[in-house]
Write a protein that holds these residues in place. Structure first.
Motif, PDB file in Angstrom:
ATOM      1  N   SER A  90       7.913   1.420   0.919  1.00 24.46           N
ATOM      2  CA  SER A  90       8.884   1.545   1.628  1.00 24.46           C
ATOM      3  C   SER A  90       8.882   2.739   2.582  1.00 24.46           C
ATOM      4  CB  SER A  90      10.364   1.012   1.353  1.00 24.46           C
ATOM      5  OG  SER A  90      10.783   2.139   0.327  1.00 24.46           O
ATOM      6  N   SER A  91       7.801   3.480   2.201  1.00 28.19           N
ATOM      7  CA  SER A  91       7.872   4.891   3.147  1.00 28.19           C
ATOM      8  C   SER A  91       7.257   4.689   4.409  1.00 28.19           C
ATOM      9  CB  SER A  91       6.831   5.620   1.999  1.00 28.19           C
ATOM     10  OG  SER A  91       5.529   5.053   2.262  1.00 28.19           O
ATOM     11  N   ALA A  92       7.385   5.853   5.139  1.00 25.00           N
ATOM     12  CA  ALA A  92       6.817   5.720   6.598  1.00 25.00           C
ATOM     13  C   ALA A  92       5.473   5.949   6.627  1.00 25.00           C
ATOM     14  CB  ALA A  92       7.623   6.728   7.103  1.00 25.00           C
ATOM     15  N   ALA A  93       5.048   6.524   5.741  1.00 25.20           N
ATOM     16  CA  ALA A  93       3.431   6.781   5.731  1.00 25.20           C
ATOM     17  C   ALA A  93       2.707   7.601   4.325  1.00 25.20           C
ATOM     18  CB  ALA A  93       3.165   7.899   6.583  1.00 25.20           C
ATOM     19  N   LYS A  94       1.738   7.303   4.258  1.00 26.83           N
ATOM     20  CA  LYS A  94       0.985   7.960   2.919  1.00 26.83           C
ATOM     21  C   LYS A  94      -0.193   8.839   3.372  1.00 26.83           C
ATOM     22  CE  LYS A  94      -2.416   5.629   0.734  1.00 26.83           C
ATOM     23  NZ  LYS A  94      -2.904   4.511  -0.106  1.00 26.83           N
ATOM     24  N   LEU A  95       0.084  10.204   2.890  1.00 24.94           N
ATOM     25  CA  LEU A  95      -1.027  11.220   3.011  1.00 24.94           C
ATOM     26  C   LEU A  95      -1.923  11.395   2.167  1.00 24.94           C
ATOM     27  CD1 LEU A  95       1.610  11.496   5.140  1.00 24.94           C
ATOM     28  CD2 LEU A  95       0.869  14.025   5.522  1.00 24.94           C
ATOM     29  N   PRO A 130       0.600   9.908 -28.626  1.00 27.80           N
ATOM     30  CA  PRO A 130       0.648   8.674 -28.053  1.00 27.80           C
ATOM     31  C   PRO A 130       1.774   8.307 -26.865  1.00 27.80           C
ATOM     32  CG  PRO A 130       1.412   8.369 -30.153  1.00 27.80           C
ATOM     33  CD  PRO A 130       0.965   9.923 -30.043  1.00 27.80           C
ATOM     34  N   TYR A 131       1.699   7.454 -26.274  1.00 24.71           N
ATOM     35  CA  TYR A 131       2.812   6.968 -25.324  1.00 24.71           C
ATOM     36  C   TYR A 131       3.252   5.630 -25.610  1.00 24.71           C
ATOM     37  CZ  TYR A 131       1.253  11.016 -22.716  1.00 24.71           C
ATOM     38  OH  TYR A 131       1.138  12.210 -22.101  1.00 24.71           O
ATOM     39  N   ARG A 132       4.467   5.429 -25.541  1.00 21.96           N
ATOM     40  CA  ARG A 132       5.131   3.877 -25.687  1.00 21.96           C
ATOM     41  C   ARG A 132       5.016   3.180 -24.328  1.00 21.96           C
ATOM     42  NH1 ARG A 132      10.243   1.568 -26.627  1.00 21.96           N
ATOM     43  NH2 ARG A 132      11.223   3.352 -26.125  1.00 21.96           N
ATOM     44  N   ILE A 133       4.650   1.969 -24.561  1.00 24.42           N
ATOM     45  CA  ILE A 133       4.817   1.026 -23.497  1.00 24.42           C
ATOM     46  C   ILE A 133       5.937   0.366 -23.337  1.00 24.42           C
ATOM     47  CG2 ILE A 133       3.586  -1.041 -22.400  1.00 24.42           C
ATOM     48  CD1 ILE A 133       0.858  -0.457 -23.860  1.00 24.42           C
ATOM     49  N   VAL A 134       7.072   0.575 -22.145  1.00 27.81           N
ATOM     50  CA  VAL A 134       8.189   0.286 -22.279  1.00 27.81           C
ATOM     51  C   VAL A 134       8.322  -1.024 -21.146  1.00 27.81           C
ATOM     52  CG1 VAL A 134       9.220   2.365 -22.786  1.00 27.81           C
ATOM     53  CG2 VAL A 134       8.997   1.936 -20.447  1.00 27.81           C
ATOM     54  N   GLY A 135       7.309  -1.339 -20.602  1.00 26.04           N
ATOM     55  CA  GLY A 135       7.343  -2.462 -19.600  1.00 26.04           C
ATOM     56  C   GLY A 135       6.043  -2.690 -19.007  1.00 26.04           C
ATOM     57  N   ALA A 136       5.983  -3.973 -18.533  1.00 24.32           N
ATOM     58  CA  ALA A 136       4.638  -4.710 -17.709  1.00 24.32           C
ATOM     59  C   ALA A 136       4.873  -4.742 -16.536  1.00 24.32           C
ATOM     60  CB  ALA A 136       4.175  -5.848 -18.843  1.00 24.32           C
ATOM     61  N   TYR A 137       4.148  -4.476 -15.570  1.00 24.93           N
ATOM     62  CA  TYR A 137       3.966  -4.752 -14.160  1.00 24.93           C
ATOM     63  C   TYR A 137       2.695  -5.129 -13.615  1.00 24.93           C
ATOM     64  CZ  TYR A 137       1.315  -0.497 -13.542  1.00 24.93           C
ATOM     65  OH  TYR A 137       0.372   0.495 -13.296  1.00 24.93           O
ATOM     66  N   GLU A 138       2.954  -5.530 -12.535  1.00 22.53           N
ATOM     67  CA  GLU A 138       1.512  -5.927 -11.805  1.00 22.53           C
ATOM     68  C   GLU A 138       1.336  -5.202 -10.391  1.00 22.53           C
ATOM     69  OE1 GLU A 138       1.624  -9.995 -11.460  1.00 22.53           O
ATOM     70  OE2 GLU A 138       2.632 -10.228  -9.526  1.00 22.53           O
ATOM     71  N   LEU A 139       0.211  -5.077  -9.964  1.00 16.01           N
ATOM     72  CA  LEU A 139      -0.148  -4.601  -8.719  1.00 16.01           C
ATOM     73  C   LEU A 139      -0.615  -5.834  -7.842  1.00 16.01           C
ATOM     74  CD1 LEU A 139      -2.465  -1.937  -9.688  1.00 16.01           C
ATOM     75  CD2 LEU A 139      -0.334  -1.435  -8.702  1.00 16.01           C
ATOM     76  N   PRO A 140       0.384  -6.150  -6.816  1.00 17.26           N
ATOM     77  CA  PRO A 140       0.245  -7.551  -6.090  1.00 17.26           C
ATOM     78  C   PRO A 140      -1.268  -7.787  -5.263  1.00 17.26           C
ATOM     79  CG  PRO A 140       2.552  -6.396  -5.501  1.00 17.26           C
ATOM     80  CD  PRO A 140       1.750  -5.513  -6.173  1.00 17.26           C
ATOM     81  N   SER A 141      -1.921  -6.851  -4.957  1.00 19.61           N
ATOM     82  CA  SER A 141      -3.075  -6.954  -4.332  1.00 19.61           C
ATOM     83  C   SER A 141      -4.290  -6.595  -5.229  1.00 19.61           C
ATOM     84  CB  SER A 141      -3.100  -5.975  -3.227  1.00 19.61           C
ATOM     85  OG  SER A 141      -2.347  -6.667  -2.148  1.00 19.61           O
ATOM     86  N   GLU A 142      -3.932  -6.329  -6.510  1.00 18.96           N
ATOM     87  CA  GLU A 142      -4.975  -5.858  -7.615  1.00 18.96           C
ATOM     88  C   GLU A 142      -4.721  -6.399  -8.877  1.00 18.96           C
ATOM     89  OE1 GLU A 142      -7.207  -1.979  -6.455  1.00 18.96           O
ATOM     90  OE2 GLU A 142      -4.911  -1.653  -6.368  1.00 18.96           O
ATOM     91  N   ARG A 148       9.175   1.239  -3.459  1.00 13.74           N
ATOM     92  CA  ARG A 148       9.877  -0.249  -3.673  1.00 13.74           C
ATOM     93  C   ARG A 148       8.608  -1.384  -2.996  1.00 13.74           C
ATOM     94  NH1 ARG A 148      13.760  -0.199  -0.786  1.00 13.74           N
ATOM     95  NH2 ARG A 148      15.258   0.539  -2.318  1.00 13.74           N
ATOM     96  N   GLY A 149       8.074  -2.164  -3.609  1.00  9.50           N
ATOM     97  CA  GLY A 149       7.084  -2.980  -3.027  1.00  9.50           C
ATOM     98  C   GLY A 149       5.573  -2.842  -3.491  1.00  9.50           C
ATOM     99  N   MET A 150       5.469  -1.650  -3.892  1.00  9.96           N
ATOM    100  CA  MET A 150       4.035  -1.262  -4.432  1.00  9.96           C
ATOM    101  C   MET A 150       3.785  -1.835  -5.804  1.00  9.96           C
ATOM    102  SD  MET A 150       4.003   2.855  -3.491  1.00  9.96           S
ATOM    103  CE  MET A 150       2.201   3.034  -4.118  1.00  9.96           C
ATOM    104  N   ILE A 151       4.788  -2.018  -6.528  1.00  8.16           N
ATOM    105  CA  ILE A 151       4.563  -2.494  -7.987  1.00  8.16           C
ATOM    106  C   ILE A 151       5.559  -3.850  -8.053  1.00  8.16           C
ATOM    107  CG2 ILE A 151       3.419  -0.555  -8.988  1.00  8.16           C
ATOM    108  CD1 ILE A 151       6.096   0.028 -10.273  1.00  8.16           C
ATOM    109  N   GLN A 160       0.765  -1.159  -0.103  1.00  5.24           N
ATOM    110  CA  GLN A 160      -0.083   0.065   0.052  1.00  5.24           C
ATOM    111  C   GLN A 160       0.940   1.306   0.191  1.00  5.24           C
ATOM    112  OE1 GLN A 160      -2.887   0.156   3.231  1.00  5.24           O
ATOM    113  NE2 GLN A 160      -3.742   1.734   2.622  1.00  5.24           N
ATOM    114  N   ILE A 161       2.087   1.468   0.991  1.00  5.91           N
ATOM    115  CA  ILE A 161       2.753   2.440   1.020  1.00  5.91           C
ATOM    116  C   ILE A 161       4.203   2.059   0.523  1.00  5.91           C
ATOM    117  CG2 ILE A 161       1.282   3.304   2.683  1.00  5.91           C
ATOM    118  CD1 ILE A 161       3.279   2.957   4.685  1.00  5.91           C
TER     119      ILE A 161
END
Length: 954
Positions: free
Chosen positions: A64-69, A196-208, A153-156, A61-62
């Motif tokens: 490696s940060s200490a908090a999300k505001l 247009p925008y070029r897609i340079v990578g594919a990722y996943e959201l671990p919880s979605e 780090r950890g979000m995606i 969710q956040i």
């Protein structure tokens, strides 16, 4: 103690040897017990693994940060839960004033003012927009985030390719690529984007895992897209900004969270979530106590379901153990002849259940774990969440395995007791002996049925109605199971009217109730559940059919497009005429105030509305009084609700304030629209042909005129609405024709002909089409039309009124098939036991000249008799819970209607329609097809001839 130990060791060895010798029967019982254990153990491991720890959830969710505001948008300080999952303005929502959420308009971001001094922050901006894909348009979350920052780090999780490094580059989720038909290396264009925008990578959201999302570097996507949309007169993006914050020391403490809350900012803090403060230190809990969720009802339901499942397995497996005991009766007789007593006989048969149960526990649990590990990617995709790791709970898995052992033991109890009651002589000679009927069990069964029915009846009026009804129904079903031997005996009285083979089958079933009753009870339990669900669903389907209100005349359709796609509506109309067999067509337009792309009732700058305004004396007083309904006594409110100004039409539409609710509101169209909608009013057609608007709501019309108020300031209009005042604007007064009472307008309030709109200075743009078909549209035609709409790249909806459509019956079909399989399985087990018992009778029949087919015919009727008795009793038992649940819903409907009447909404003197309808087709299939199929299957698999041998004396 030592003697007891050695006797059980010997019994287990004998049971293990017998199980190995009878591999087919042992495998059958093992599968019965192991399959549910496999499913439960796999489900336990899957759900535990998908249930992330607090630290794992925070990483996703956040980062490696200490908090999300993030801003709370409540216009002042807030109180929040420690985990940030809920909040409210200080003092509650009584004085709540919604604030705009867009941060793309240059207004200061309140979160920045709440950042601690020296904190490092990374902005995460998100907005939804439509993106052009290989198939058309796809609703996608657009996101700007510095993916190279350590705080992310950890979000995606980057799957392939690389992270975006410059403007014009994006990465996309695997879900987006799969849904859009694009790939890494292709170009993607958000609708309205300048390039247009070029897609340079594919990722996943671990919880979605199923979320369609695109991430671009900060400042390269949302701001340029918003600027381009505004330049073309479109609606600005509504971006949401959150900030990932890194602070030193002890992290973002609870005191820091409360300081941010005082500035209207919400915080998800790692330190607070992992070490939450006491409830007394959380202001949010002073107004919203953190009560523990009451899980007693869920626990009762789980215990009931598990108990009934164990009962079903025991009833199915019990006859199989009885078959083993019957085939081993000479061995058991030898044990008795050599000094063994009843305890030893019971121990041997119970050991059979123990051995099979233990084997089932090991096999089921092991296979459940292995399948979960092997199918992990599939399970994660189905749940939409990556596991944080396999979370093995040894105690839970041991409890599930123990359930298999207990089930095996319980299934062997009755066969063990029956076998121990056989005399040594009867066991050695194969005699059956004379058994007296149990007089206690029928009394217990009757008591349980009466108590269960009473509890279910009480549940129809209790607060926790459905749970009480389910519990009472389960108790009544257990009572019927206990009564099964007695009921089987009553079926025997029908034998005098049957031919030879079915009479012999019925006589054999009645005389040997010890093996017949468990099989019949197993069929009863499975069929009762199916009949209960079928009756409930069929009754609900009948109710929904009765309550269904059509949006359009049958066979008439409507084409509508989103407001921003008004330029593409002519092309949509051409596609509609090209791919569907249109018989009639009426094009409609809508009145626009401000930007043509504004959505209805949009509060965006530059948007407005034009709506009919009812005269004040023709508005419902219930909604015009200063305090609303509270301004009137109940009798006054009831009387006013019968007033024509407040009463809804026969389809429940209207009854509101200034004007009735409508699906389409005010449309601009000619007389063709009346023909498509089958409006039977010649005066309306003449009025439109002469340029006069037509009204379908008489509350709007006074002295033959209607007032259209043109509102250009939506903020002022909303403020006036809060003060129960009319919105400020310019009035357009038009002569109007009012249709007679009873003429259906199909959700349209006012039809303005194009000439009248032009004369009044009202701007219009194309919005859609109403059409009638020459016959029905085929699936291929609808697919070709959908493909053409996708090719156009617009969001449009084509609706064709087809009347009420029953819900999907796939689940009901699966239940019916399950009940049929259980019936055939239980009847087959009982038939196998009957053949073992009736071998002497069959030899006698063969000796006196009976035809070889008699053996096969008798086997078929034995199986059919068991199946038919179980299905008949199960059908009767399944009606009770369905009736109880429907009566609960009737009580709930009556309560809702009475509350609605008191609160001022809902129809007056309404009688709830909650029918109880029997699904005769399902019952016919169970009562006829299943027993007949079981009989035919048993006859086909039975040999028509057996070895002729001397029949034992006695």
């Amino acid at each position: 103690m030592i003697s007891w130990y050695h006797s059980w060791i010997a019994a287990i060895r004998i049971a293990r040897r017998d199980a190995w010798r009878a591999k087919g029967r042992s495998a059958l019982v093992l599968a019965m017990i192991a399959l549910p254990i496999l499913g439960v153990s796999a489900a336990d491991l899957t759900l535990r693994s998908a249930d992330l720890s607090a630290a794992q959830e925070l990483d996703r969710q956040i980062g490696s940060s200490a908090a999300k505001l993030s801003a709370a948008h409540v216009g002042g300080p807030v109180h929040q839960r420690p985990d940030g999952s809920n909040y409210e303005p200080v003092g509650g929502y009584d004085d709540f004033t919604p604030q705009g959420r867009s941060t793309t308009d240059g207004t200061p971001d309140p979160v920045l003012a709440a950042l601690p001094a020296g904190a490092e922050a990374v902005r995460d901006s998100q907005a939804y927009a439509k993106v052009r894909t290989a198939h058309g348009l796809l609703d996608t979350q657009l996101r700007e985030l510095d993916t190279h920052s350590p705080l992310v780090r950890g979000m995606i999780t980057l799957d392939r390719g690389r992270l975006p490094a410059a403007a014009g580059e994006v990465i996309a989720t695997n879900a987006f690529l799969e849904q859009s038909g694009l790939f890494v290396g292709s170009r993607v264009t958000p609708r309205g984007a300048p390039a247009p925008y070029r897609i340079v990578g594919a990722y996943e959201l671990p919880s979605e895992l199923g979320k369609a999302e695109i991430i671009a570097p900060p400042g390269s996507l949302l701001a340029p897209l918003s600027t381009a949309i505004r330049a073309t007169g479109g609606i600005d993006l509504r971006a949401q900004d959150t900030y990932l914050v890194a602070v030193g020391g002890d992290g973002f403490t609870w005191n820091m969270v409360k300081e941010a809350n005082a500035k209207g900012v919400l915080v998800v803090s790692r330190a607070v979530v992992l070490d939450p403060p006491a409830d007394s230190d959380v202001p949010f809990f002073s107004r919203n106590p953190d009560h523990a969720n009451a899980r007693a009802e869920e626990t009762a339901i789980v215990v009931t379901v598990v108990g009934l499942a164990m009962l079903e397995i025991c009833l199915l497996a019990g006859p199989a153990f009885a078959v083993g005991a019957r085939r081993s009766r000479r061995q058991l007789g030898l044990v008795g002849a050599n000094g063994g007593d009843r305890r030893h006989i019971r121990a041997i048969v119970l050991s059979g259940g123990l051995v099979i149960g233990a084997a089932s526990a090991v096999v089921g649990t092991a296979l459940g774990i292995v399948l979960t590990i092997v199918l992990r990617p599939v399970l994660e995709d189905q749940l939409g969440v990556r596991f944080g790791g396999f979370d093995f709970r040894p105690l839970e898995l041991a409890g599930i395995a123990l359930l298999a052992v207990v089930t095996g033991l319980l299934a062997a109890v009755v066969p063990a007791v029956t076998a121990s009651r056989q005399t040594v002589l009867a066991s050695l000679t194969g005699r059956r002996g004379v058994r007296r009927a149990n007089r206690v069990l029928p009394f217990i069964g009757l008591t349980a049925v009466a108590a269960g029915a009473a509890i279910a009846l009480y549940g129809t009026s209790a607060r926790a109605g459905s749970t009480v009804v389910a519990g009472g129904s389960a108790l009544a079903e257990l009572g019927i199971v206990a009564l099964t031997p007695t009921l089987v005996g009553l079926f025997g009285r029908l034998g005098r009217w049957l031919p030879l083979s079915p009479r012999l089958a019925l006589r054999d079933a009645v005389r040997n109730r010890g093996r017949t009753a468990p099989a019949v009870a197993a069929v009863l339990a499975a069929v009762a559940g199916t009949v209960a669900v079928a009756t409930y669903e069929h009754s609900r389907d009948v109710q929904m059919r009765h309550e269904y209100v059509a949006d359009l005349p049958h066979g008439v359709g409507a084409l509508g497009a989103e407001s921003s796609a008004y330029k593409e509506v002519p092309a949509l109309r051409e596609a509609l005429a090209k791919h569907l067999p249109l018989a009639r067509q009426a094009d409609v337009e809508r009145i626009v105030v401000g930007k043509p792309s504004c959505e209805a009732y949009s509060t965006e700058p530059g948007c407005g509305k034009a709506e009919p305004l009812a005269p004040k004396d023709q508005r419902c007083p219930l909604y015009e009084a200063e305090n609303g309904l509270a301004s009137f006594t109940p009798d006054e409110a009831r009387k006013l609700r019968r007033d024509w100004r407040c009463a809804p039409d026969e389809n429940g539409r209207g009854g509101g304030g200034g004007a009735a609710y409508s699906a389409y509101g005010t449309v601009v169209a000619d007389a063709k629209l009346l023909g498509v909608l089958a409006v039977a009013d010649p005066g309306a057609a003449s009025a439109l042909a002469s340029g006069t608007p037509v009204s379908f709501d008489k509350r709007l019309v006074k002295d033959g005129k209607v007032t259209l108020r043109v509102v250009t300031d939506m903020a002022a209009a909303d403020a006036a609405q809060m003060r129960r005042e009319d919105p400020p604007g310019q009035d357009k007064v038009l002569p109007v024709h009012q249709v007679p009472d009873g003429v259906e307008g199909w959700g349209i309030q006012l039809v303005v002909p194009p000439a009248a709109a032009e004369a009044a200075g009202l701007a219009t743009v194309p919005s859609g089409t109403f059409f009638g078909l020459d016959g029905a549209a085929t699936g291929e035609q609808r697919q070709r039309l959908d493909a053409e709409i996708d090719r156009l790249g617009v969001q449009a909806d084509v609706q064709i009124e087809a009347g009420y459509q029953s819900t999907d019956n796939l689940g009901l079909l699966a239940l019916t098939v399950f009940a049929g399989l259980v019936t055939i399985g239980a009847a087959g087990i009982a038939t196998g036991l009957a053949q073992a018992d009736a071998e002497a009778d069959l030899k006698t029949l063969a000796a006196v000249g009976a035809a070889p087919r008699v053996r096969r015919t008798l086997s078929g009727f034995q199986c059919g008799v068991v199946a038919l008795m179980g299905v008949v009793l199960g059908s009767a038992a399944g009606i009770l819970p369905a009736v109880g649940l429907r009566l609960v819903q009737l009580r709930e409907q009556e309560h809702l209607l009475s509350v609605g009447e008191e609160m001022g909404y809902g129809p007056l003197d309404a009688v709830p329609y909650v029918p109880i309808a029997v699904p005769w087709e399902t019952l016919a299939g169970l009562l006829v097809v299943v027993p007949l199929g079981a009989a035919l299957l048993a006859a086909l698999v039975t040999r028509s001839s057996g070895a002729l041998a001397r029949r034992a004396a006695g």
